[in-house]
Design a protein around this motif. Structure first.
Motif, PDB file in Angstrom:
ATOM      1  N   ASP A 119       4.977  15.303   3.939  1.00 58.58           N
ATOM      2  CA  ASP A 119       6.054  14.098   3.364  1.00 58.58           C
ATOM      3  C   ASP A 119       6.027  12.532   2.619  1.00 58.58           C
ATOM      4  O   ASP A 119       6.353  12.156   2.453  1.00 58.58           O
ATOM      5  CB  ASP A 119       7.115  14.360   4.242  1.00 58.58           C
ATOM      6  N   LYS A 120       4.968  12.099   3.968  1.00 63.58           N
ATOM      7  CA  LYS A 120       4.626  10.818   4.111  1.00 63.58           C
ATOM      8  C   LYS A 120       3.697  10.860   2.649  1.00 63.58           C
ATOM      9  O   LYS A 120       3.763   9.467   1.597  1.00 63.58           O
ATOM     10  CB  LYS A 120       3.970  10.634   5.559  1.00 63.58           C
ATOM     11  N   LEU A 121       3.010  11.447   2.362  1.00 63.81           N
ATOM     12  CA  LEU A 121       1.944  11.529   1.083  1.00 63.81           C
ATOM     13  C   LEU A 121       2.886  12.037   0.363  1.00 63.81           C
ATOM     14  O   LEU A 121       2.566  11.054  -1.089  1.00 63.81           O
ATOM     15  CB  LEU A 121       0.683  12.201   1.148  1.00 63.81           C
ATOM     16  N   LYS A 155      -2.165  -2.038 -11.400  1.00 61.62           N
ATOM     17  CA  LYS A 155      -2.917  -1.915 -10.919  1.00 61.62           C
ATOM     18  C   LYS A 155      -3.586  -2.618  -8.849  1.00 61.62           C
ATOM     19  O   LYS A 155      -3.253  -1.710  -8.080  1.00 61.62           O
ATOM     20  CB  LYS A 155      -4.416  -2.864 -11.234  1.00 61.62           C
ATOM     21  N   ASP A 156      -1.972  -3.455  -9.271  1.00 59.23           N
ATOM     22  CA  ASP A 156      -1.994  -3.710  -7.864  1.00 59.23           C
ATOM     23  C   ASP A 156      -0.622  -2.490  -7.236  1.00 59.23           C
ATOM     24  O   ASP A 156      -1.091  -2.383  -6.021  1.00 59.23           O
ATOM     25  CB  ASP A 156      -0.995  -4.935  -7.375  1.00 59.23           C
ATOM     26  N   CYS A 157      -0.219  -1.983  -7.547  1.00 65.06           N
ATOM     27  CA  CYS A 157       0.581  -0.519  -7.109  1.00 65.06           C
ATOM     28  C   CYS A 157      -0.616   0.222  -6.687  1.00 65.06           C
ATOM     29  O   CYS A 157      -0.208   0.534  -5.464  1.00 65.06           O
ATOM     30  CB  CYS A 157       1.556  -0.296  -8.259  1.00 65.06           C
ATOM     31  N   ASN A 158      -1.447   0.739  -7.160  1.00 69.44           N
ATOM     32  CA  ASN A 158      -2.037   0.957  -6.822  1.00 69.44           C
ATOM     33  C   ASN A 158      -3.217   1.317  -6.091  1.00 69.44           C
ATOM     34  O   ASN A 158      -3.117   2.092  -4.787  1.00 69.44           O
ATOM     35  CB  ASN A 158      -2.694   1.882  -8.694  1.00 69.44           C
ATOM     36  N   ILE A 159      -3.284   0.335  -5.885  1.00 71.16           N
ATOM     37  CA  ILE A 159      -4.554  -0.098  -4.942  1.00 71.16           C
ATOM     38  C   ILE A 159      -3.560  -0.616  -3.382  1.00 71.16           C
ATOM     39  O   ILE A 159      -3.872  -0.261  -2.361  1.00 71.16           O
ATOM     40  CB  ILE A 159      -5.163  -1.581  -4.619  1.00 71.16           C
ATOM     41  N   ASN A 160      -2.221  -0.695  -3.755  1.00 66.12           N
ATOM     42  CA  ASN A 160      -1.132  -0.907  -2.840  1.00 66.12           C
ATOM     43  C   ASN A 160      -1.479   0.493  -2.336  1.00 66.12           C
ATOM     44  O   ASN A 160      -1.065   0.583  -1.003  1.00 66.12           O
ATOM     45  CB  ASN A 160       0.011  -1.494  -3.037  1.00 66.12           C
ATOM     46  N   SER A 161      -0.912   1.614  -3.047  1.00 65.42           N
ATOM     47  CA  SER A 161      -0.318   2.748  -2.769  1.00 65.42           C
ATOM     48  C   SER A 161      -1.514   3.231  -2.078  1.00 65.42           C
ATOM     49  O   SER A 161      -1.346   4.444  -1.108  1.00 65.42           O
ATOM     50  CB  SER A 161      -0.826   3.718  -4.241  1.00 65.42           C
ATOM     51  N   GLU A 162      -2.664   3.248  -2.687  1.00 62.67           N
ATOM     52  CA  GLU A 162      -4.335   3.997  -2.129  1.00 62.67           C
ATOM     53  C   GLU A 162      -4.347   3.261  -0.573  1.00 62.67           C
ATOM     54  O   GLU A 162      -4.733   4.226   0.338  1.00 62.67           O
ATOM     55  CB  GLU A 162      -5.263   3.038  -3.050  1.00 62.67           C
TER      56      GLU A 162
END
Length: 551
Positions: A119-121, A155-162
């Motif tokens: 669920d978290k992922l 890009k920032d969103c992807n980095i933060n999500s990663e």
């Protein structure tokens, strides 16, 4: 000494056989039938032996009576042997049941963890998708400029999500590793008990075989029965089946205490395997620089400890991972920090002692800082006499809890605007030290030198935590489990920590113990990190303890 009768070929008369007994048993010395048993010397004898060598004080018994009695004794043990065998067989069934139950319980936890992390992922991915959608909609208004901005934000969103995905996956790996470690401990103990029970069962079976063998000949019966009887009594006295059963009950009880606990604070997920008492092991010591006369004030993240300098009131932050200590605030003579707590990942609240308060307000007694320790704002509360110290904590809703020493009021403050949203008044008690918010919404307040009181939001007293052994004491709360840890002076320079439930029940005594150095004179609390570790302080160094599952 008894032996076989000589045969007719040897010239002796054939002996008359007694019904039901082996009459080929004769005396080695005289060749006559064994007729008596000397109780003084514990040997079978013939009539001549009795006449010549075993007069008073020897006590003689008829050999047939002795044989009958010993057969009877062995016969009487047979029900006990059978009963003990049944008990061990029942324990074998119980072993299988507990093993299955423990395995199912841990499997349930693993399934819960799998669902939680799935669920978290999924949630992280959904947030990422939604954010990208919003970004794209905004970018349509001004193609060139917004496109540049959009690409950067994506890009920032992807980095933060990663980063969040990596954090969650790492935590998932750790928690599954923790459950495997616990499962290994349980399985090892169950295997030990299985072997112990089977060994006892084999002993009983061997005893049965021995009884069958010695019952075939009177001589063997008379000579070996005492040792067999002693072996039976010793085996029964050991009561192995009861010991194994008690251990199994403890395994089941301790395993069922295991649970996964979790909390999400300002978008950051904390979770761990907990619920059991366990054993605390020292895993790291972090030295505080000698130029600082340290006094631990609080925890502002999972690995950052606030330490005040008693000499000049400077504030330092020690990172228990990097073991680096850095000054963050220069002290002043009229103010020092009493407590601190994180409101979220960006803001910290600190309580203070000041000697320059005037009027009916305590101005500057509560201060909000950002993570670079730049002041955001001061918050004031009513002054009702009493002392000059204010203690703070943060509750489950992110509200500030604040209380003035020697007063009965506890204020609930909105950190966004600094306004008091609720005033909680204790009945018949006053604040004598730090306050701690529980996940239930209740508050733990130090109300005496060795006393802590749990109160509700209405000020109702729910529990009093007290021990005469706590000569000096401080408490800290595990925010995920509401477990309370009381740090206190045992004697001289020795300090210990007790584990207490929020109902006031002492769950474990002296879970950690250490000796204070001469560098400090004040007691510092044992802190609890969000990951469930304890951080004690002996005056020279911070002591990091981790809990392990034991049986």
């Amino acid at each position: 000494m008894a032996s076989k009768f000589p045969t007719n070929e040897e010239g002796n008369a054939k002996l008359r056989t007694r019904k039901g007994h082996d009459m080929t048993w004769s005396c080695d010395k005289h060749g006559e039938p064994i007729t008596f048993y000397c109780k003084q010397h514990n040997i079978p004898i013939c009539h001549k032996c009795a006449t010549k060598d075993h007069q008073k004080p020897c006590q003689l018994g008829d050999i047939e009576d002795v044989i009958f009695e010993r057969r009877k004794n062995l016969k009487e043990r047979e029900p006990l042997i059978e009963e003990t065998k049944l008990l061990h067989q029942k324990v074998e069934s119980k072993i299988n049941a507990v093993s299955s139950s423990s395995s199912k319980h841990l499997q349930t936890i693993n399934k819960k963890l799998q669902k939680t992390f799935k669920d978290k992922l999924k949630d992280v991915k959904e947030r990422e998708v939604n954010m990208i959608k919003v970004i794209n909609e905004e970018a349509d208004e001004e193609i060139r400029k917004i496109n540049e901005k959009r690409e950067k934000r994506i890009k920032d969103c992807n980095i933060n999500s990663e980063k969040k995905l990596i954090t969650i996956k790492n935590l998932e790996t750790k928690l599954f590793s923790d459950t495997k470690t616990i499962s290994d401990v349980v399985n090892k103990k169950i295997n030990e008990l299985t072997n112990k029970n089977r060994h006892a069962l084999n002993i009983m079976k061997n005893i049965e075989s021995t009884i069958t063998r010695i019952n075939q000949h009177d001589e063997t019966l008379v000579n070996e029965a005492p040792q067999v009887l002693a072996s039976i009594d010793e085996t029964l006295r050991l009561n192995v089946h009861q010991d194994v059963s008690v251990c199994l009950d403890r395994i089941q009880s301790e395993t069922e205490r295991v649970k996964s606990v979790e909390e999400e604070v300002d978008g950051e997920y904390f979770g761990r395997i907990d619920g059991y008492i366990g054993r605390w092991e020292l895993v790291k010591s972090i030295h505080i620089p000698s130029v600082v006369k340290p006094w631990v004030r609080g925890l502002i993240s999972d690995d950052e400890i606030c330490v005040a300098d008693e000499k000049n009131n400077d504030m330092y932050v020690t990172n228990i991972n990097t073991q680096h200590t850095q000054k963050v605030i220069d002290g002043v003579s009229n103010m020092y920090f009493t407590s601190c707590a994180p409101i979220n990942s960006n803001v910290i609240v600190c309580g203070k002692w000041r000697c320059d308060w005037k009027g009916d307000r305590l101005d500057g007694c509560i201060t909000l800082y950002d993570r670079q320790w730049k002041m955001i704002r001061d918050i004031s509360i009513p002054r009702n006499g009493g002392g000059n110290s204010v203690y703070v904590d943060v509750d489950r809703d992110g509200m500030i809890l604040a209380a003035q020493i020697c007063q009965s009021n506890i204020y609930v403050i909105n950190p966004d605007d600094g306004k008091i949203v609720n005033t909680i008044t204790m009945q018949g008690k006053k604040v004598r030290g730090g306050i701690q918010g529980l996940s239930s919404g209740d508050i733990v307040v130090k109300t005496g030198r060795n006393e802590f009181t749990v109160i509700s939001r209405s000020g109702e007293q729910k529990a009093v935590i007290h021990s005469d052994e706590w000569r000096e004491s401080e408490c800290r709360v595990d925010k995920l489990t509401d477990t309370i840890y009381i740090t206190y002076r045992v004697a001289g320079k020795t300090y210990a920590v007790d584990q207490v439930s929020r109902d006031g029940i002492i769950q474990a005594k002296t879970i950690v113990e250490y000796v204070r150095s001469d560098r400090v004179i004040y007691l510092s609390p044992c802190l609890v990190t969000p990951s469930g570790n304890l951080v004690g302080f002996d005056g020279d160094k911070l002591l990091l303890y981790k809990k392990t599952f034991i049986l």
